[in-house]
Design an enzyme around this catalytic site. Structure first.
Site, mmCIF file in Angstrom:
data_model
loop_
_atom_site.group_PDB
_atom_site.id
_atom_site.type_symbol
_atom_site.label_atom_id
_atom_site.label_comp_id
_atom_site.label_asym_id
_atom_site.label_seq_id
_atom_site.Cartn_x
_atom_site.Cartn_y
_atom_site.Cartn_z
ATOM 1 N N ARG A 51 -17.311 98.561 34.973
ATOM 2 C CA ARG A 51 -18.266 98.090 33.969
ATOM 3 C C ARG A 51 -19.466 99.030 33.900
ATOM 4 N NH1 ARG A 51 -21.906 98.904 36.772
ATOM 5 N NH2 ARG A 51 -22.848 97.668 38.416
ATOM 6 N N GLU A 57 -31.155 95.074 35.220
ATOM 7 C CA GLU A 57 -30.808 95.807 36.445
ATOM 8 C C GLU A 57 -31.498 95.222 37.669
ATOM 9 O OE1 GLU A 57 -28.032 97.322 37.007
ATOM 10 O OE2 GLU A 57 -28.537 98.660 35.349
ATOM 11 N N ASP A 60 -29.389 90.414 39.138
ATOM 12 C CA ASP A 60 -28.291 89.439 39.299
ATOM 13 C C ASP A 60 -28.399 88.691 40.619
ATOM 14 O OD1 ASP A 60 -27.505 91.745 40.737
ATOM 15 O OD2 ASP A 60 -25.385 91.585 40.161
ATOM 16 N N GLY A 164 -18.297 105.645 43.426
ATOM 17 C CA GLY A 164 -19.679 106.024 43.734
ATOM 18 C C GLY A 164 -20.454 106.471 42.519
ATOM 19 N N GLY A 166 -21.498 104.411 39.986
ATOM 20 C CA GLY A 166 -22.268 103.357 39.330
ATOM 21 C C GLY A 166 -21.498 102.580 38.282
ATOM 22 N N ASP A 214 -21.020 92.610 38.507
ATOM 23 C CA ASP A 214 -19.886 93.523 38.358
ATOM 24 C C ASP A 214 -18.579 92.761 38.248
ATOM 25 O OD1 ASP A 214 -21.982 95.085 39.021
ATOM 26 O OD2 ASP A 214 -21.196 95.738 40.947
ATOM 27 N N ASN A 261 -24.468 106.178 48.426
ATOM 28 C CA ASN A 261 -23.468 105.293 49.010
ATOM 29 C C ASN A 261 -24.159 104.080 49.627
ATOM 30 O OD1 ASN A 261 -21.618 103.975 50.565
ATOM 31 N ND2 ASN A 261 -20.677 105.837 51.383
ATOM 32 N N LYS A 262 -23.942 102.925 48.978
ATOM 33 C CA LYS A 262 -24.616 101.701 49.431
ATOM 34 C C LYS A 262 -24.286 101.337 50.877
ATOM 35 C CE LYS A 262 -24.423 98.848 45.447
ATOM 36 N NZ LYS A 262 -23.032 99.068 45.269
HETATM 37 P P1 NG1 Z 1 -23.248 99.036 41.502
HETATM 38 O O1 NG1 Z 1 -23.710 99.719 42.713
HETATM 39 O O2 NG1 Z 1 -23.512 99.827 40.296
HETATM 40 O O3 NG1 Z 1 -21.820 98.612 41.641
HETATM 41 C C1 NG1 Z 1 -24.913 97.042 42.206
HETATM 42 C C2 NG1 Z 1 -24.458 95.622 42.497
HETATM 43 C C3 NG1 Z 1 -24.685 94.688 41.313
HETATM 44 C C4 NG1 Z 1 -26.100 94.801 40.805
HETATM 45 C C5 NG1 Z 1 -26.455 96.263 40.558
HETATM 46 C C6 NG1 Z 1 -27.886 96.467 40.153
HETATM 47 C C7 NG1 Z 1 -22.589 95.728 44.079
HETATM 48 C C8 NG1 Z 1 -21.150 95.600 44.271
HETATM 49 N N1 NG1 Z 1 -23.052 95.603 42.841
HETATM 50 O O4 NG1 Z 1 -24.062 97.656 41.300
HETATM 51 O O5 NG1 Z 1 -24.373 93.363 41.681
HETATM 52 O O6 NG1 Z 1 -27.008 94.190 41.684
HETATM 53 O O7 NG1 Z 1 -26.231 97.062 41.716
HETATM 54 O O8 NG1 Z 1 -28.166 95.785 38.983
HETATM 55 O O9 NG1 Z 1 -23.313 95.921 45.031
HETATM 56 MG MG MG Z 2 -19.783 98.875 43.603
#
Ligand code: NG1
Ligand code: MG
Length: 521
Positions: A51, A57, A60, A164, A166, A214, A261-262
């Site tokens: 998505r 942003e 959520d 990675g 976004g 997401d 990388n989260k």
């Molecule tokens: P990304 O890192 O783009 O998948 C994350 C969070 C979302 C939301 C957005 C910021 C995960 C899986 N997803 O998205 O729920 O908080 O950052 O709006 O961590």
């Molecule tokens: Mg993700």
């Protein structure tokens, strides 16, 4: 707008016409390779897309509504299932990837009565599948009781959402995996809401305190529409069509090729923001609500949210005669909260653990146990003011964007009322807030947005978690080429990129369908 995940009869039920020439061979390759690998045909394919978030942003997980849309790129699982041997203590999963040289095939046994083993500290390509599997097993055990016997499964995956970047490859994989496991185990009418909630919780189990945008976008989206997703009082989603404009308005996705990388940076970025927002909710509650008021336990990752504060605040306000006289709209409530947050959270420099604990009337170890034990964070000061102001103002921008889409005043023939510019301005305001208040942009993303606006985009901003990854741009169709050229000249040409990266650097995204099932004939 819930209901079961739809069955597709043909690929045109799933993809926009323009994508069919590349998707048909891709699906053929998947089912052909499946048969070659396992010696028999797959029985079905489960599919869930990535998505792009248009607006809303980092709100959520504070349980405010967001407006993403599904993209064409997705995760596909071709699947076959066989019942486990009677009396067996384990069942078997065989999983492979069409990119066999990059992602090695895995075989593993799972205890019928036990849990799926996931090592979230290691990057392992099957982890997201495993998290979906684990979530489904827990659900089906709850539904069918201890007599439930999971089936053996053979799977072949093809994912083309850039990792990675976004665009939420993770949610695509988790949602498609969960769908595959449900259907393989005989649950063929999979409720979209149930699947989304399961995917949200499953993905949290692999190390990120994520919100639910997401997964909702991946499961619920409908072709040709964005998706308005709400989390409170419960998860709901509805499609929102874009009014026809001439020239057509395009959403262009631009990669920064800065990877974030989260799993690695969570303690100083994403997970820290989740902690700061929940702490801001607790702080505002302690200062502004009557003594003894507890925030409600909710679906946010840490169990309390700014949305929870929002509701209790107005509930207690309406006790006073003056406030009871007027009912506020959602917009008015958010404006009030914005003012209240600015007046209450005055410390620009942030708050220490001691300062927050003192206001909440607890000790620092209690504060840490409440907010920082689920996932570690590293910070001396918590910027409650900036984070809360971002969240309330971003929630307002989402409502503003939605209002523009649903009540367009322009004529359709030309943009005489500034409709496009108004949409774009909201995206630009989001970018400023992400950069200055939420601190989730980066220099490269700021540059990309500036270049794109100068070349004719109405609006441009970071999308997704940020700190790298990608950006979304609102561009009229007749200016896509000039925006692309400017980015090429002023950004991409200055970086060392592979041919593959160059090819995926700028993509015009058309809203695509969410999760779907397809029976192999
Ligand atoms: P990304 O890192 O783009 O998948 C994350 C969070 C979302 C939301 C957005 C910021 C995960 C899986 N997803 O998205 O729920 O908080 O950052 O709006 O961590
Ligand atoms: Mg993700």
């Amino acid at each position: 707008m819930s209901g079961p995940v739809p069955f597709a009869n043909t690929l045109s039920d799933v993809y926009p016409a323009a994508a069919l020439t590349t998707e048909a061979p891709r699906w053929n390759n998947l089912v052909t390779k499946f048969e070659a690998l396992y010696g028999h045909p797959a029985s079905f394919v489960a599919r869930s897309p990535g998505r792009v978030n248009i607006i809303g942003e980092h709100i959520d997980y504070s349980l405010y509504s967001v407006l993403p849309m599904a993209i064409t790129a997705d995760a596909l699982f071709a699947v076959a299932a066989t019942p486990a041997a009677p009396g067996a203590k384990t069942f078997r999963i065989r999983i492979a990837n069409v990119e066999a040289d990059k992602f090695a095939a895995k075989d593993f046994e799972v205890p019928v009565a036990g849990d799926v083993d996931i090592d979230a500290t290691q990057f392992e390509w099957t982890n997201y599948f495993k998290s979906g599997l684990r979530g489904v097993l827990q659900l089906l055990r709850k539904k069918h009781g201890e007599a439930f016997r999971p089936v053996n499964m053979e799977l072949l995956m093809d994912g083309n959402v850039p990792v990675g970047g976004g665009l939420s490859s993770s949610a695509a994989v988790v949602s498609a995996s969960a769908l595959a496991v449900m259907v393989a185990n005989g649950d063929t009418s999979v409720d979209k809401k149930e699947l989304t909630e399961l995917a949200i919780v499953s993905e949290r189990a692999v190390g990120v305190n994520s919100g639910g945008m997401d997964q909702a976008a991946s499961v619920f989206s409908e072709q040709g529409a964005a998706l308005y997703v709400s989390f409170s009082p419960e998860l709901s989603a509805r499609p929102v069509k874009f009014p026809p404009t001439s020239p057509e308005l395009c959403f262009v996705i631009v990669q920064s090729f800065v990877t974030s990388n989260k799993q690695v940076t969570g303690p100083i970025h994403y997970n820290l923001r989740v902690v700061e927002c929940s702490m801001a909710a607790a702080y505002l509650n302690a200062v502004l609500n009557p003594a003894g008021v507890q925030l409600p336990e909710d679906a946010g990752p840490l169990g309390i949210s700014l949305q929870g504060f929002h509701e209790t605040f107005f509930r207690h306000q309406s006790g006073s005669a003056a406030a009871a006289a007027q009912t506020l709209s959602k917009e008015e409530e958010l404006k009030k909260l914005l003012a209240v947050a600015e007046a209450t959270l005055t410390q620009e420099e942030g708050y220490t653990r001691d300062e927050v604990a003192a206001v909440l009337g607890i000790t620092v170890p209690e504060l840490e146990a409440r907010f920082m034990s689920r996932l570690p964070v590293r910070a001396e000061r918590f910027k409650l003011r900036q984070r809360a102001v971002h969240v309330f103002s971003e929630a307002l921008r989402v409502l503003g964007f939605l209002t523009l889409l649903e009540r367009p005043v322009h004529t359709g023939a030309s943009d005489t009322t500034g409709f496009n510019a108004q949409l774009g301005e909201l995206l630009n305001e989001t970018q400023a807030s992400c950069r200055d208040l939420y601190e989730c942009s980066c220099a490269e993303l700021d540059d990309i947005c500036a270049i794109s606006r100068a070349a004719g985009a109405y609006g441009a901003r970071v999308t997704g978690a940020g700190w790298g990854g990608c950006s979304v741009h609102l561009v009229p169709a007749d200016r896509v080429a000039s925006v692309t050229e400017a980015l090429e000249r002023e950004y991409f040409s200055k970086r060392e990129l592979t041919a593959e990266q160059r090819a995926s650097a700028v993509v015009v995204s058309r809203p695509a369908t969410g999760s779907a099932l397809y029976y192999v004939k």
